[in-house]
Design a protein around this motif. Structure first.
Motif, PDB file in Angstrom:
ATOM      1  N   LEU A  68     -16.296 -13.851   6.252  1.00 24.26           N
ATOM      2  CA  LEU A  68     -15.395 -13.121   5.374  1.00 24.26           C
ATOM      3  C   LEU A  68     -16.213 -11.962   4.833  1.00 24.26           C
ATOM      4  CD1 LEU A  68     -12.956 -12.667   3.460  1.00 24.26           C
ATOM      5  CD2 LEU A  68     -14.034 -14.321   1.894  1.00 24.26           C
ATOM      6  N   GLN A  69     -15.724 -10.751   5.033  1.00 21.49           N
ATOM      7  CA  GLN A  69     -16.432  -9.576   4.517  1.00 21.49           C
ATOM      8  C   GLN A  69     -15.447  -8.732   3.717  1.00 21.49           C
ATOM      9  OE1 GLN A  69     -19.446  -7.601   6.955  1.00 21.49           O
ATOM     10  NE2 GLN A  69     -18.462  -5.663   6.468  1.00 21.49           N
ATOM     11  N   PHE A  70     -15.907  -8.177   2.623  1.00 21.35           N
ATOM     12  CA  PHE A  70     -15.051  -7.325   1.806  1.00 21.35           C
ATOM     13  C   PHE A  70     -15.909  -6.372   0.993  1.00 21.35           C
ATOM     14  CE2 PHE A  70     -15.788 -11.371  -0.277  1.00 21.35           C
ATOM     15  CZ  PHE A  70     -16.190 -11.042  -1.569  1.00 21.35           C
ATOM     16  N   GLN A  71     -15.277  -5.306   0.548  1.00 21.70           N
ATOM     17  CA  GLN A  71     -15.896  -4.372  -0.378  1.00 21.70           C
ATOM     18  C   GLN A  71     -15.469  -4.796  -1.777  1.00 21.70           C
ATOM     19  OE1 GLN A  71     -18.023  -1.773   0.537  1.00 21.70           O
ATOM     20  NE2 GLN A  71     -17.859  -2.785   2.527  1.00 21.70           N
ATOM     21  N   LYS A  72     -16.417  -4.865  -2.690  1.00 23.84           N
ATOM     22  CA  LYS A  72     -16.088  -5.295  -4.045  1.00 23.84           C
ATOM     23  C   LYS A  72     -16.776  -4.414  -5.070  1.00 23.84           C
ATOM     24  CE  LYS A  72     -19.825  -8.546  -5.108  1.00 23.84           C
ATOM     25  NZ  LYS A  72     -20.431  -7.867  -6.249  1.00 23.84           N
ATOM     26  N   ARG A  73     -16.089  -4.220  -6.162  1.00 23.80           N
ATOM     27  CA  ARG A  73     -16.699  -3.730  -7.391  1.00 23.80           C
ATOM     28  C   ARG A  73     -16.242  -4.731  -8.438  1.00 23.80           C
ATOM     29  NH1 ARG A  73     -16.912   2.309 -10.081  1.00 23.80           N
ATOM     30  NH2 ARG A  73     -18.084   1.662 -11.936  1.00 23.80           N
ATOM     31  N   LEU A  74     -17.169  -5.563  -8.858  1.00 23.29           N
ATOM     32  CA  LEU A  74     -16.853  -6.659  -9.766  1.00 23.29           C
ATOM     33  C   LEU A  74     -17.583  -6.454 -11.079  1.00 23.29           C
ATOM     34  CD1 LEU A  74     -15.649  -9.467 -10.399  1.00 23.29           C
ATOM     35  CD2 LEU A  74     -17.645 -10.471  -9.248  1.00 23.29           C
ATOM     36  N   GLY A  75     -16.861  -6.596 -12.159  1.00 24.35           N
ATOM     37  CA  GLY A  75     -17.454  -6.623 -13.486  1.00 24.35           C
ATOM     38  C   GLY A  75     -16.958  -7.871 -14.190  1.00 24.35           C
ATOM     39  N   VAL A  76     -17.871  -8.800 -14.497  1.00 26.43           N
ATOM     40  CA  VAL A  76     -17.483 -10.048 -15.165  1.00 26.43           C
ATOM     41  C   VAL A  76     -18.671 -10.571 -15.963  1.00 26.43           C
ATOM     42  CG1 VAL A  76     -18.062 -11.509 -13.168  1.00 26.43           C
ATOM     43  CG2 VAL A  76     -16.357 -12.302 -14.820  1.00 26.43           C
ATOM     44  N   GLU A  77     -18.385 -11.056 -17.164  1.00 28.97           N
ATOM     45  CA  GLU A  77     -19.410 -11.624 -18.023  1.00 28.97           C
ATOM     46  C   GLU A  77     -19.948 -12.920 -17.402  1.00 28.97           C
ATOM     47  OE1 GLU A  77     -20.034 -12.567 -22.785  1.00 28.97           O
ATOM     48  OE2 GLU A  77     -18.026 -12.752 -21.927  1.00 28.97           O
ATOM     49  N   SER A  78     -21.108 -13.355 -17.826  1.00 31.96           N
ATOM     50  CA  SER A  78     -21.740 -14.580 -17.337  1.00 31.96           C
ATOM     51  C   SER A  78     -20.744 -15.737 -17.268  1.00 31.96           C
ATOM     52  CB  SER A  78     -22.897 -14.959 -18.262  1.00 31.96           C
ATOM     53  OG  SER A  78     -23.345 -16.265 -17.975  1.00 31.96           O
ATOM     54  N   SER A  79     -20.938 -16.605 -16.267  1.00 30.37           N
ATOM     55  CA  SER A  79     -20.023 -17.742 -16.078  1.00 30.37           C
ATOM     56  C   SER A  79     -20.084 -18.740 -17.225  1.00 30.37           C
ATOM     57  CB  SER A  79     -20.311 -18.436 -14.750  1.00 30.37           C
ATOM     58  OG  SER A  79     -21.632 -18.934 -14.759  1.00 30.37           O
ATOM     59  N   SER A 107     -22.510 -16.347 -11.363  1.00 33.05           N
ATOM     60  CA  SER A 107     -23.348 -17.211 -12.194  1.00 33.05           C
ATOM     61  C   SER A 107     -23.738 -16.433 -13.453  1.00 33.05           C
ATOM     62  CB  SER A 107     -24.563 -17.722 -11.430  1.00 33.05           C
ATOM     63  OG  SER A 107     -25.274 -16.657 -10.859  1.00 33.05           O
ATOM     64  N   GLY A 108     -24.453 -15.343 -13.277  1.00 38.17           N
ATOM     65  CA  GLY A 108     -24.771 -14.486 -14.413  1.00 38.17           C
ATOM     66  C   GLY A 108     -23.722 -13.401 -14.552  1.00 38.17           C
ATOM     67  N   THR A 109     -23.976 -12.485 -15.452  1.00 39.47           N
ATOM     68  CA  THR A 109     -23.103 -11.328 -15.593  1.00 39.47           C
ATOM     69  C   THR A 109     -23.221 -10.462 -14.353  1.00 39.47           C
ATOM     70  OG1 THR A 109     -23.302 -11.333 -17.991  1.00 39.47           O
ATOM     71  CG2 THR A 109     -22.677  -9.237 -16.974  1.00 39.47           C
ATOM     72  N   VAL A 110     -22.086  -9.987 -13.843  1.00 37.87           N
ATOM     73  CA  VAL A 110     -22.043  -9.069 -12.704  1.00 37.87           C
ATOM     74  C   VAL A 110     -21.396  -7.790 -13.204  1.00 37.87           C
ATOM     75  CG1 VAL A 110     -21.144  -8.655 -10.376  1.00 37.87           C
ATOM     76  CG2 VAL A 110     -21.781 -10.982 -11.069  1.00 37.87           C
ATOM     77  N   ASN A 111     -22.044  -6.655 -12.966  1.00 38.89           N
ATOM     78  CA  ASN A 111     -21.477  -5.379 -13.388  1.00 38.89           C
ATOM     79  C   ASN A 111     -21.821  -4.331 -12.334  1.00 38.89           C
ATOM     80  OD1 ASN A 111     -20.073  -3.567 -14.919  1.00 38.89           O
ATOM     81  ND2 ASN A 111     -21.700  -3.264 -16.428  1.00 38.89           N
ATOM     82  N   GLY A 157     -13.311 -15.456 -25.789  1.00 42.58           N
ATOM     83  CA  GLY A 157     -12.652 -14.596 -26.759  1.00 42.58           C
ATOM     84  C   GLY A 157     -13.327 -13.274 -27.052  1.00 42.58           C
ATOM     85  N   SER A 158     -14.404 -12.938 -26.316  1.00 42.94           N
ATOM     86  CA  SER A 158     -15.068 -11.654 -26.568  1.00 42.94           C
ATOM     87  C   SER A 158     -15.764 -11.156 -25.307  1.00 42.94           C
ATOM     88  CB  SER A 158     -16.109 -11.797 -27.693  1.00 42.94           C
ATOM     89  OG  SER A 158     -17.156 -12.657 -27.280  1.00 42.94           O
ATOM     90  N   VAL A 159     -16.049  -9.898 -25.256  1.00 41.11           N
ATOM     91  CA  VAL A 159     -16.767  -9.200 -24.183  1.00 41.11           C
ATOM     92  C   VAL A 159     -15.973  -9.260 -22.868  1.00 41.11           C
ATOM     93  CG1 VAL A 159     -18.919  -8.892 -22.909  1.00 41.11           C
ATOM     94  CG2 VAL A 159     -18.982  -9.769 -25.250  1.00 41.11           C
ATOM     95  N   THR A 160     -15.494  -8.103 -22.409  1.00 42.35           N
ATOM     96  CA  THR A 160     -14.756  -8.027 -21.154  1.00 42.35           C
ATOM     97  C   THR A 160     -15.317  -6.918 -20.278  1.00 42.35           C
ATOM     98  OG1 THR A 160     -13.096  -6.537 -22.105  1.00 42.35           O
ATOM     99  CG2 THR A 160     -12.615  -8.911 -22.179  1.00 42.35           C
ATOM    100  N   ASN A 211     -10.309  -3.032 -18.481  1.00 41.35           N
ATOM    101  CA  ASN A 211     -10.929  -4.346 -18.585  1.00 41.35           C
ATOM    102  C   ASN A 211      -9.903  -5.472 -18.644  1.00 41.35           C
ATOM    103  OD1 ASN A 211     -13.271  -2.911 -18.672  1.00 41.35           O
ATOM    104  ND2 ASN A 211     -13.917  -3.609 -20.692  1.00 41.35           N
ATOM    105  N   TYR A 212     -10.296  -6.644 -18.132  1.00 41.14           N
ATOM    106  CA  TYR A 212      -9.445  -7.826 -18.212  1.00 41.14           C
ATOM    107  C   TYR A 212      -9.381  -8.303 -19.669  1.00 41.14           C
ATOM    108  CZ  TYR A 212     -14.013 -10.222 -17.845  1.00 41.14           C
ATOM    109  OH  TYR A 212     -15.307 -10.635 -18.028  1.00 41.14           O
ATOM    110  N   PRO A 213      -8.370  -9.099 -20.016  1.00 38.78           N
ATOM    111  CA  PRO A 213      -8.215  -9.514 -21.412  1.00 38.78           C
ATOM    112  C   PRO A 213      -9.130 -10.676 -21.801  1.00 38.78           C
ATOM    113  CG  PRO A 213      -6.386 -10.344 -20.110  1.00 38.78           C
ATOM    114  CD  PRO A 213      -7.223  -9.481 -19.195  1.00 38.78           C
TER     115      PRO A 213
END
Length: 188
Positions: free
Chosen positions: A88-99, A122-126, A158-161, A61-63
């Motif tokens: 632009l096309q790419f393969q992604k696996r993204l995990g990020v908390e809501s913006s 915009s929202g959480t992506v997992n 400062g929390s949730v990664t 996880n990112y810090p």
């Protein structure tokens, strides 16, 4: 095209593809956050779309409390003679908390030299696996001798990664024609 003994020859537009198999292909991987290979917390099958390597943020996880955005930036692509519609096309696996808390971006450099955001969470992506993302970049490619793509992560609270970015098989291609890698074969 032109007529050569009743056959037709057409010039295909240039395109760019980055599979990240043997290297980072000249991408600038920012700070200590961007890496080439694969995220060992996901394994090769979880963090790579094809082959054995990709680009990704952090190992695991990112810090928390990232105070700025860290970027992976492509080499310059000379699109001074590009026209028509491009993706632009790419393969992604993204995990990020809501913006509201954490941020992930994709930006492109327009002909005016300015970076423009073409994706932000915009929202959480997992994402549970690699998925294909296609973004129209037509408005940024045409007559652009210095086109670039970049993927960004941060700022974070400062929390949730989450796992952040895992990116593979990036392509910048016209939408409805064949492409040229710059090499060709002639058969008559």
């Amino acid at each position: 095209g032109m007529d050569v003994n009743g056959s037709s020859l057409s010039i295909l537009p240039q395109g760019w593809e980055y599979d990240f198999e043997t290297s980072s292909h000249g991408w600038t991987l920012g700070s200590t956050g961007w890496l080439w290979g694969y995220d060992t917390s996901l394994g090769q099958t979880g963090g790579v779309s094809s082959g054995t390597s990709a680009i990704y943020t952090y190992n695991g996880n990112y810090p928390n409390s990232m105070s700025s955005t860290t970027w992976a930036t492509s080499p310059v692509m000379d699109c001074s003679s590009c026209s028509g519609n491009w993706n632009l096309q790419f393969q992604k696996r993204l995990g990020v908390e809501s913006s509201s808390f954490d941020h992930a971006y994709v930006s492109v450099k327009g002909a005016n030299g300015n970076w423009a955001s073409v994706y932000s969470n915009s929202g959480t992506v997992n994402d549970g696996s690699m998925t294909t993302q296609t973004i129209s970049i037509t408005n940024y490619v045409a007559n652009n001798p210095n086109f670039q793509v970049r993927f960004g992560l941060g700022t974070t609270d400062g929390s949730v990664t989450y796992t952040g970015w895992n990116v593979d098989d990036v392509s910048v291609l016209p939408t409805n024609t064949g492409i040229s890698s710059g090499e060709g074969n002639w058969t008559s």
